[in-house]
Scaffold this active site. Structure first.
Site, PDB file in Angstrom:
ATOM      1  N   LYS A  77       0.819 111.391  75.822  1.00 39.71           N
ATOM      2  CA  LYS A  77       0.310 110.141  74.886  1.00 39.71           C
ATOM      3  C   LYS A  77      -1.383 110.224  74.870  1.00 39.71           C
ATOM      4  O   LYS A  77      -1.917 110.667  75.965  1.00 39.71           O
ATOM      5  CB  LYS A  77       0.695 108.831  75.390  1.00 39.71           C
ATOM      6  CG  LYS A  77       0.346 107.423  74.549  1.00 39.71           C
ATOM      7  CD  LYS A  77       0.993 106.231  75.198  1.00 39.71           C
ATOM      8  CE  LYS A  77       0.600 104.987  74.360  1.00 39.71           C
ATOM      9  NZ  LYS A  77       1.090 103.921  74.680  1.00 39.71           N
ATOM     10  N   SER A 152       4.094 101.102  71.463  1.00 41.09           N
ATOM     11  CA  SER A 152       3.039 101.977  70.971  1.00 41.09           C
ATOM     12  C   SER A 152       3.015 103.363  71.340  1.00 41.09           C
ATOM     13  O   SER A 152       2.405 104.159  70.663  1.00 41.09           O
ATOM     14  CB  SER A 152       1.731 101.402  71.461  1.00 41.09           C
ATOM     15  OG  SER A 152       1.589 101.636  72.754  1.00 41.09           O
ATOM     16  N   SER A 176       5.841  99.214  75.731  1.00 42.04           N
ATOM     17  CA  SER A 176       5.371 100.510  74.769  1.00 42.04           C
ATOM     18  C   SER A 176       6.121 101.800  75.221  1.00 42.04           C
ATOM     19  O   SER A 176       6.122 102.684  74.392  1.00 42.04           O
ATOM     20  CB  SER A 176       3.837 100.875  74.939  1.00 42.04           C
ATOM     21  OG  SER A 176       3.341 100.048  74.128  1.00 42.04           O
TER      22      SER A 176
HETATM   23  N1  GLN Z   1       3.749  95.658  71.750  1.00 41.60           N
HETATM   24  C1  GLN Z   1       3.011  95.394  73.010  1.00 41.60           C
HETATM   25  C2  GLN Z   1       1.329  95.072  72.399  1.00 41.60           C
HETATM   26  O1  GLN Z   1       0.946  95.411  71.350  1.00 41.60           O
HETATM   27  C3  GLN Z   1       2.880  96.060  73.906  1.00 41.60           C
HETATM   28  C4  GLN Z   1       2.029  97.316  74.125  1.00 41.60           C
HETATM   29  C5  GLN Z   1       2.146  98.055  75.185  1.00 41.60           C
HETATM   30  O2  GLN Z   1       2.835  98.264  76.074  1.00 41.60           O
HETATM   31  N2  GLN Z   1       1.068  99.151  75.262  1.00 41.60           N
HETATM   32  O3  GLN Z   1       0.358  94.846  73.318  1.00 41.60           O
END
Ligand code: GLN
Length: 488
Positions: A77, A152, A176
């Site tokens: 990532k 994400s 994410s």
């Molecule tokens: N969807 C969550 C957020 O927007 C989790 C994001 C993540 O785990 N990096 O913060």
């Protein structure tokens, strides 16, 4: 070769059937073609990867010993630093930022002879659940390009699902890794907080962030964890226990064990998600596991608690992006004040600004007690509630997602998007290990999954439950019907 598991690829390399250079060129080619269609990647590291492959071929020829990941292509990532390579975090702010050092996980992969071939697309600074917040391009689900891959870490999930690489790394602050794994039909594992070093992961919510792997099988997840779950002196929260033999422990019996299910909080699920969840529990029952009702009533507060704490931590962490260090600087700025203001307003995206505003607000004098401290207290209560729950069961099952895979653009309301994470966030707040296990396809032929959460530091138990499910259901054979026939 692309359908081979990481272990098969490694064995073919070790036996001399394929050279590391052949393996790497094959996957680099796939990376280019599949990225064109799905937007999975932000950079392809052809030079770095080919150099590593040639080095491995030389090592093998000279009879030198080779590491646990020898010859295995890996995607990372793009919020994890690789020395001398661009790390954008999906943000225009870091468009030209070259990392001056390696994240600990990158050093560990290098030492074990893994071949990092690309960096994957993500929501800007990992904020989002659909990868639609990337400042560069929207990522698309390989099962159907009209759908979101989740986020994400959407790019890493696509990479494994569409066979750009058998293993990819993501980061999970509130789901994410698990959510995109569910949307793309692969395993995605969030380890115990502190089990994998955060050194060199660009910080979002430091008390929640955790790096973890995506793969088609629990075995490949275990392999990767054996490499990256090591104590690290550069991360003050790093768990100081030595890494466990996750792979050897996978096949230990789960017969007679108990899965706890918090039925009372599962009422608002979409019917297909509920059905899938119930069917998955039946699979476990057929494996001799008992199901027992438990109570996790505080999960209903997890979204507000998370969005207070994660935003508060993000507002502090992102203060370092000021137009002076690391980053792009506004060309319209004439004073120091303008450098800060204009750079931040020009180069941060909308969602990131929203989080910084929210985080600054909940930390400000007069509101800190009402929001930030209160959320911390609820977090402590959640930790206690989970501790009680684990006295009654060995493992907890929850849905991974609240809805089926949604189409790109379908969710416009940020609150609706935030609610996607209701079942994943608690594992981050409590610091426990959790995995998405792919289960079935829904009526639109899109993947479904379930989530297993285990007690702190028993990552091995979570992987074992995933392994047994996969062996029983053959869910490591989920291959999307890719758009490009030659790529299937
Ligand atoms: N969807 C969550 C957020 O927007 C989790 C994001 C993540 O785990 N990096 O913060």
């Amino acid at each position: 070769m692309h359908k081979d598991s990481a272990l098969t690829i490694k064995n073919k390399f070790l036996s001399g059937e394929n050279s590391a250079s052949e393996i790497t060129s094959c996957f680099l080619l796939r990376a280019k073609i599949i990225d064109n269609q799905t937007g999975a990647l932000l950079s392809i590291l052809s030079d770095r990867a080919m150099k590593k492959a040639e080095n491995l071929d030389r090592k093998r020829k000279n009879g030198k010993s080779l590491g646990k990941l020898a010859g295995i292509p890996i995607v990372v990532k793009d919020n994890i630093l690789i020395k001398d390579e661009i790390t954008t975090c999906g943000s225009k702010f870091l468009e030209n930022y070259r990392a001056p050092f390696n994240a600990t996980v990158i050093n560990l992969i290098d030492e074990e002879d893994g071949i990092i071939i690309a960096k994957s697309n993500l929501d800007e600074f990992a904020m989002g659940s659909s990868t639609e917040n990337s400042a560069y391009k929207i990522a698309r689900n390989p099962w159907n390009l009209d759908y979101s891959p989740g986020g994400s870490s959407g790019g890493s999930a696509i990479s494994v699902s569409a066979m750009i690489a058998p293993i990819a790394l993501g980061s999970d602050t509130g789901g994410s890794i698990r959510l995109p794994a569910a949307f793309c039909g692969v395993h995605g594992f969030k380890p115990t907080y502190g089990r994998v070093s955060r050194f060199g992961l660009v910080a979002f919510g430091s008390s929640l962030d955790q790096i973890g792997p995506f793969a088609r099988s629990a075995e490949e997840i275990a392999l990767m964890q054996e490499v990256i779950a090591k104590p690290c002196k550069y991360d003050s929260n790093s768990v100081q226990y030595p890494v466990e033999p996750y792979m050897d422990e996978l096949s230990q019996s789960i017969q007679g064990k108990t899965i706890g299910v918090p039925y009372s909080i599962l009422k608002d699920l979409e019917p297909e998600i509920l059905k899938n969840f119930e069917n998955s529990l039946k699979v476990y029952e057929s494996l001799g596991v008992k199901i027992k009702e438990i109570h996790l009533n505080l999960i209903k507060y997890s979204v507000p608690v998370y969005y207070i704490l994660a935003a508060a931590e993000a507002s502090t962490n992102l203060a370092r992006f000021d137009g002076i260090r690391y980053t792009e600087r506004s060309k319209n700025a004439h004073t120091l004040e303008e450098v800060y203001e204009l750079s931040r307003s020009e180069f941060f995206g909308k969602e990131v600004k929203q989080r910084i505003l929210l985080g600054t607000y909940v930390l400000s004098a007069g509101y800190q007690d009402a929001y930030y401290r209160k959320a911390q207290k609820v977090r402590t209560l959640m930790i206690e509630e989970y501790e009680e729950a684990f006295k009654l069961c060995d493992i907890i099952a929850l849905p991974t997602t609240t809805t089926n895979v949604f189409k790109i653009g379908a969710i416009q309301d940020p609150l609706q998007m935030y609610k996607q994470d209701i079942y994943t966030i608690s594992a981050n707040l409590v610091g426990i290990p959790a995995i998405n296990i792919p289960t079935k396809l829904d009526k639109n032929s899109m993947p479904l999954g379930i989530q297993i959460q285990g007690p702190q530091l028993d990552d091995a138990r979570v992987l074992r439950f995933a392994w047994h499910y996969e062996k029983s259901e053959n869910t490591n054979k989920f291959y999307p019907n890719l758009f490009d026939k030659e790529m299937r």
